[in-house]
Design an enzyme around this catalytic site. Structure first.
Site, PDB file in Angstrom:
ATOM      1  N   SER A   1       0.807  -1.212   0.000  1.00  0.00           N
ATOM      2  CA  SER A   1       0.000   0.000   0.000  1.00  0.00           C
ATOM      3  C   SER A   1       0.846   1.271   0.000  1.00  0.00           C
ATOM      4  CB  SER A   1      -0.965   0.006   1.193  1.00  0.00           C
ATOM      5  OG  SER A   1      -0.266  -0.157   2.407  1.00  0.00           O
TER       6      SER A   1
ATOM      7  N   HIS B   1       1.058   4.819   4.269  1.00  0.00           N
ATOM      8  CA  HIS B   1       0.143   5.472   3.339  1.00  0.00           C
ATOM      9  C   HIS B   1       0.522   6.940   3.129  1.00  0.00           C
ATOM     10  CE1 HIS B   1      -3.520   2.524   3.549  1.00  0.00           C
ATOM     11  NE2 HIS B   1      -2.361   1.890   3.456  1.00  0.00           N
TER      12      HIS B   1
END
Length: 251
Positions: A128, A179
């Site tokens: 991610s 992230h």
């Protein structure tokens, strides 16, 4: 630019070899670790997971390897789906080398942030951070290279990124550092890899016959694979994997 119109898995792999290779690595590692539960799978996971304790001991490869491992099928499928949707256009626009540098570079930035800001025994896996790095590149284009994005794609990617960032803080067990800093890493890397970049359209003609049209007298005798099967082959594979994951949870 996020529409997929490849007719088969073979064509997808041919046009986007880097994205395809990353996804294959995701699937293979999941298969040997979680599905087949091979001992080597657990060993690879233990060696490749992002562990702040082990990184502090000098195991710096863990700043790269976590982006290829995942905590279960759904985790792997979500990140792989994201790559299928958002990776191909960038691979075509940047070229294989720049795409690898951007993807891995953003992933490393995300993992360094997880090491610096996470607690001493924090452990993490997942692509991610690198995927959010791709989002960072798209946002840079959205504001500073507007000619590279059509209006619909610009609006779509903006909405998706806003939702993704909001969900980062709402969902449990999310590596927030990866992230946020993966996104920042992609944004910073963007001007370096976007030089001399041209817009990309999934509808551009890719099929060219340099030798011209040739008549094949036996063409009607050849067995042909139905076109619908070719078009849906990739999604069939993904759906089967998803069903296997759901069944494994039920059983």
């Amino acid at each position: 630019m996020f529409i997929r119109n490849e007719r088969s898995v073979t064509e997808f792999i041919k046009f986007y070899p880097v994205v395809s290779t990353i996804i294959i690595i995701h699937i293979v590692l999941w298969l040997i670790q979680d599905f087949l539960m091979l001992p080597i799978g657990n060993t690879l996971y233990q060696l490749g997971a992002g562990s702040n304790y082990h990184i502090a001991q000098g195991e710096y490869w863990r700043l790269i390897t976590p982006m290829f491992f995942h905590a279960g099928l759904m985790h792997m499928l979500f990140n792989s789906f994201s790559l299928v949707l958002f990776g191909p256009a960038l691979e075509q626009m940047l070229g294989k080398t720049k795409f690898v540098l951007a993807y891995v570079g953003a992933g490393i930035v995300a993992n360094i942030a997880s090491f610096i800001f996470g607690h001493a025994i924090y452990t993490h896996v997942g692509a991610s951070g690198a995927v959010f790095g791709l989002f960072g590149i798209y946002i840079f284009m959205r504001f500073f290279r507007k000619h590279l994005l059509d209006y619909q794609s610009s609006q779509m990617i903006t909405v998706i990124i806003v939702i993704g960032l909001i969900m980062t803080f709402l969902r449990p067990n999310i590596n927030v550092y990866a992230h946020i800093f993966g996104f920042i890493g992609g944004f910073v890397i963007a001007p370096l890899v976007l030089r001399k970049t041209k817009p990309y359209s999934p509808w551009q003609r890719r099929y060219r016959d340099d030798d011209g049209v040739q008549f094949d007298p036996n063409r009607w005798k050849k067995k042909r694979v139905p076109s619908n099967m070719k078009k849906n082959a990739f999604w069939i594979v993904i759906v089967v994997l998803a069903l296997l994951g759901l069944l494994s949870r039920i059983l």
